[in-house]
Enzyme design. Structure first.
Site, PDB file in Angstrom:
ATOM      1  N   THR A 118       7.062   7.413  -7.052  1.00 35.70           N
ATOM      2  CA  THR A 118       5.985   6.638  -7.001  1.00 35.70           C
ATOM      3  C   THR A 118       5.049   7.711  -6.152  1.00 35.70           C
ATOM      4  OG1 THR A 118       6.857   5.435  -5.204  1.00 35.70           O
ATOM      5  CG2 THR A 118       6.534   4.307  -7.369  1.00 35.70           C
TER       6      THR A 118
ATOM      7  N   LYS B 151      14.497   7.739  -4.543  1.00 31.31           N
ATOM      8  CA  LYS B 151      12.844   7.819  -4.550  1.00 31.31           C
ATOM      9  C   LYS B 151      12.560   7.077  -3.185  1.00 31.31           C
ATOM     10  CE  LYS B 151      10.214   5.337  -5.474  1.00 31.31           C
ATOM     11  NZ  LYS B 151       9.028   4.102  -4.333  1.00 31.31           N
TER      12      LYS B 151
ATOM     13  N   THR C 284      17.934   1.991   0.755  1.00 34.08           N
ATOM     14  CA  THR C 284      16.624   2.565   0.886  1.00 34.08           C
ATOM     15  C   THR C 284      15.618   1.929  -0.462  1.00 34.08           C
ATOM     16  OG1 THR C 284      15.566   4.754   0.754  1.00 34.08           O
ATOM     17  CG2 THR C 284      17.440   4.600  -0.797  1.00 34.08           C
TER      18      THR C 284
ATOM     19  N   GLU D  17       5.187  10.099   3.351  1.00 33.04           N
ATOM     20  CA  GLU D  17       3.868  10.067   3.024  1.00 33.04           C
ATOM     21  C   GLU D  17       3.224  10.766   4.335  1.00 33.04           C
ATOM     22  OE1 GLU D  17       3.393   6.229   0.185  1.00 33.04           O
ATOM     23  OE2 GLU D  17       3.266   6.026   2.247  1.00 33.04           O
TER      24      GLU D  17
ATOM     25  N   ASN E  49      -2.068   5.812   1.951  1.00 32.21           N
ATOM     26  CA  ASN E  49      -1.904   4.170   1.897  1.00 32.21           C
ATOM     27  C   ASN E  49      -2.951   3.313   1.886  1.00 32.21           C
ATOM     28  OD1 ASN E  49       1.237   3.393   2.283  1.00 32.21           O
ATOM     29  ND2 ASN E  49       0.990   5.271   3.780  1.00 32.21           N
TER      30      ASN E  49
ATOM     31  N   SER F 116      -5.653   2.404  -5.383  1.00 29.11           N
ATOM     32  CA  SER F 116      -6.777   2.891  -6.379  1.00 29.11           C
ATOM     33  C   SER F 116      -6.612   3.876  -7.290  1.00 29.11           C
ATOM     34  CB  SER F 116      -8.026   3.427  -5.594  1.00 29.11           C
ATOM     35  OG  SER F 116      -7.621   4.066  -4.278  1.00 29.11           O
TER      36      SER F 116
END
Length: 409
Positions: free
Chosen positions: A156, A182, A193, A280, A404, A409
């Site tokens: 993702t 992932k 996870t 991230e 995040n 969007s």
């Protein structure tokens, strides 16, 4: 960019006899990317799993857990990205069942023999027709050596695909283990996870496989945190096709089981660390070691107090050896009888705090040198026992906020 993750090459992921993988592009969230994965399993494959304990667990978690606890052997898994099918009520359950039923019809098994998984945006209806329509495409490219494409299909917000293989010898027989995972944000251990799939061709009994997945998880995925959030969709699945040709492993004291347990745990730990390294916006990979505690539980409390702290994580991003933030986290971890005068704190191999304050030998430039590296080790010695634990985390950067903030969007 991910912190020190070598590029993954397709040939590095070894096929597992008795298991095939196929992917499809269904444009669930956006066009032009793989977002469906189907894994088919030979008869007599044993499957074990652990799942999130989030009370708002996703519909596919509820269905997969139910199917796994049933009496029928699992013959396939179906995974979609781009939509979590979480917070979707009864319609989400119905959509997960419909996905399983459609795949079951295509491969000739019962609905209860299929495990569904989803990951992506929460509280949006699953585009079930897109998934069902593209299942034949995934089945059309089934192949045992499709692990790399599978690792891509479950991503993702991940920047890179994550996978690892290992081979071991068990009584003269070569046994293979391959796993993919992932996860990038919303990572915090709660039995598993985000999504992880590990397979082996070893022959091992179901009770031992159940024990093995829990053992490996507790020493891998349950030792990582990116941001302290636990997903609604977390799952780790372990599959054993039994086609390696080894004498079936039936007791936990068998050296063959101990070797298999160590190898699968290594694969799980490497995958878990890749998730943190790909956190991230991560720029630093941080290892938190807590030693010489009375119990593993109190060591874990201290480790997570440090690993969860946004003040410590942002200091790591800034390469700032802000020792006060670390000492504060140790102090509020919840050890009521902690003698802070016994605690020693190290950054890398540099002693930075002891006797309740800054170490006399510590120099700020040494701390800054340690903190500027892409990999940082924070070591705490409680000096009150023999227990220890290790947790892996990452820093929090500007990009974490941006990723995040823009997620939907």
């Amino acid at each position: 960019m991910p912190v020190n993750i070598p590029p993954l090459l397709p040939e590095q992921l070894l096929p597992i006899p008795g298991l095939s993988l196929g992917t499809a592009e269904a444009s669930i969230k956006r066009p032009g990317r793989k977002d469906i994965l189907v894994i088919t399993l030979a008869e007599n494959t044993r499957v074990a799993g652990v799942f999130t304990r989030n009370r708002f667990c996703a519909a596919p978690v509820t269905v997969a857990r139910s199917h796994l606890m049933g009496s029928l052997p699992i013959r396939a898994l179906v995974i979609n990205t781009g939509n979590a099918n979480a917070g979707t009520g009864q319609s989400g359950i119905d959509h997960a069942h419909a996905t399983c039923a459609s795949l079951a019809r295509l491969i000739g098994c019962q609905t209860q023999q299929v495990l569904p998984f989803s990951t992506g945006v929460i509280m949006e209806p699953l585009p079930v027709e897109k998934i069902i329509t593209h299942l034949p495409q995934a089945l059309a490219n089934l192949a045992p050596d499709n692990w790399f494409a599978a690792a891509q299909a479950i991503m993702t917000t991940d920047i890179v695909p994550k996978g690892v293989s290992r081979q071991i010898q068990i009584n003269g027989t070569t046994v293979t283990i391959t796993g993919i995972a992932k996860g990038s944000g919303m990572i915090h251990p709660n039995m598993a996870t985000m999504l992880g799939y590990i397979a082996t061709d070893a022959a091992v009994t179901q009770p031992l496989l159940d024990d093995l997945v829990r053992y490996a998880t507790d020493r891998s995925f349950n030792c990582v945190t990116v941001d302290g959030d636990t997903s609604t969709n977390d799952a780790l699945i372990l599959m054993a096709t039994g086609q390696a040709g080894n004498t079936p492993i039936t007791v936990s004291t068998d050296p063959a089981f101990i070797s298999l347990q160590a190898a699968i745990t290594e694969v799980a730990a490497l995958l878990a660390q890749m998730i943190v390294r790909d956190g991230e916006g991560a720029t630093k990979f941080i290892t938190v070691q807590v030693e010489s505690g009375k119990t593993r539980e109190e060591c874990t409390k201290v480790a997570y107090a440090i690993a969860h702290s946004p003040l410590i994580k942002t200091a790591c991003f800034a390469s700032d050896p802000n020792l006060g933030r670390i000492l504060a986290a140790i102090g509020y971890a919840g050890i009521e009888d902690l003698d802070v005068n016994l605690v020693q704190l190290y950054l890398g191999n540099i002693l930075v705090a002891e006797h309740g304050g800054r170490a006399a030998s510590y120099r700020e430039e040494d701390g800054q040198r340690i903190m500027q590296a892409p990999e940082i080790t924070i070591q705490v010695k409680l000096n009150r026992g023999n227990a220890s634990t290790t947790v892996w985390t990452c820093d929090l950067s500007y990009d974490y906020v941006k990723i995040n903030a823009d997620y939907r969007s």
